[in-house]
Design a protein around this motif. Structure first.
Motif, PDB file in Angstrom:
ATOM      1  N   PHE A  14       0.827  -1.194   0.000  1.00 21.22           N
ATOM      2  CA  PHE A  14       0.000   0.000   0.000  1.00 21.22           C
ATOM      3  C   PHE A  14       0.864   1.248   0.000  1.00 21.22           C
ATOM      4  O   PHE A  14       1.999   1.226   0.469  1.00 21.22           O
ATOM      5  CB  PHE A  14      -0.914   0.005   1.229  1.00 21.22           C
ATOM      6  CG  PHE A  14      -1.885  -1.124   1.237  1.00 21.22           C
ATOM      7  CD1 PHE A  14      -3.126  -0.983   0.658  1.00 21.22           C
ATOM      8  CD2 PHE A  14      -1.561  -2.337   1.807  1.00 21.22           C
ATOM      9  CE1 PHE A  14      -4.031  -2.028   0.645  1.00 21.22           C
ATOM     10  CE2 PHE A  14      -2.449  -3.394   1.808  1.00 21.22           C
ATOM     11  CZ  PHE A  14      -3.688  -3.234   1.224  1.00 21.22           C
ATOM     12  N   GLY A  15       0.311   2.326  -0.532  1.00 23.00           N
ATOM     13  CA  GLY A  15       1.032   3.586  -0.559  1.00 23.00           C
ATOM     14  C   GLY A  15       0.115   4.700  -0.992  1.00 23.00           C
ATOM     15  O   GLY A  15      -1.112   4.588  -0.911  1.00 23.00           O
ATOM     16  N   MET A  16       0.713   5.783  -1.454  1.00 22.25           N
ATOM     17  CA  MET A  16      -0.045   6.950  -1.876  1.00 22.25           C
ATOM     18  C   MET A  16       0.181   7.221  -3.355  1.00 22.25           C
ATOM     19  O   MET A  16       1.291   7.073  -3.853  1.00 22.25           O
ATOM     20  CB  MET A  16       0.401   8.189  -1.091  1.00 22.25           C
ATOM     21  CG  MET A  16       0.002   8.177   0.351  1.00 22.25           C
ATOM     22  SD  MET A  16      -1.758   8.458   0.493  1.00 22.25           S
ATOM     23  CE  MET A  16      -1.887   8.624   2.261  1.00 22.25           C
ATOM     24  N   SER A  17      -0.884   7.594  -4.042  1.00 25.36           N
ATOM     25  CA  SER A  17      -0.791   8.073  -5.411  1.00 25.36           C
ATOM     26  C   SER A  17      -0.710   9.588  -5.336  1.00 25.36           C
ATOM     27  O   SER A  17      -1.596  10.226  -4.761  1.00 25.36           O
ATOM     28  CB  SER A  17      -2.018   7.627  -6.202  1.00 25.36           C
ATOM     29  OG  SER A  17      -1.958   8.122  -7.509  1.00 25.36           O
ATOM     30  N   ILE A  18       0.352  10.162  -5.883  1.00 22.59           N
ATOM     31  CA  ILE A  18       0.574  11.605  -5.754  1.00 22.59           C
ATOM     32  C   ILE A  18       0.381  12.247  -7.116  1.00 22.59           C
ATOM     33  O   ILE A  18       1.068  11.904  -8.091  1.00 22.59           O
ATOM     34  CB  ILE A  18       1.977  11.896  -5.197  1.00 22.59           C
ATOM     35  CG1 ILE A  18       2.142  11.215  -3.849  1.00 22.59           C
ATOM     36  CG2 ILE A  18       2.203  13.383  -5.067  1.00 22.59           C
ATOM     37  CD1 ILE A  18       3.477  11.416  -3.210  1.00 22.59           C
ATOM     38  N   SER A  19      -0.543  13.195  -7.213  1.00 26.64           N
ATOM     39  CA  SER A  19      -0.829  13.870  -8.467  1.00 26.64           C
ATOM     40  C   SER A  19       0.182  14.990  -8.711  1.00 26.64           C
ATOM     41  O   SER A  19       1.059  15.259  -7.890  1.00 26.64           O
ATOM     42  CB  SER A  19      -2.247  14.452  -8.437  1.00 26.64           C
ATOM     43  OG  SER A  19      -2.288  15.525  -7.523  1.00 26.64           O
TER      44      SER A  19
END
Length: 64
Positions: A14-19
């Motif tokens: 799991f992690g973060m999607s960064i725009s």
């Protein structure tokens, strides 16, 4: 179906999607799980195995 390899136990990470504007949303990376006929002892059995285990030769595929 849970995305878990029955041989090595590999699970989603799991992690973060960064725009581009640096807005962060949660995401997950699933392992590449395939349903394969595998020889377990002398009997063929269907297992959920990741492609890295298939390529590494950790399983023996059953022939029809």
């Amino acid at each position: 179906m849970a995305a878990v390899c029955e041989v090595c136990g590999k699970q989603p990470s799991f992690g973060m999607s960064i725009s581009y504007s640096h807005r962060r949303t949660k995401r997950r990376w699933n392992p590449n799980i395939q349903r394969v006929r595998v020889m377990v002892g002398r009997t063929p059995r269907r297992m959920h195995v990741c492609t890295s285990c298939i390529r590494a030769g950790k399983i023996t595929k059953a022939v029809r």
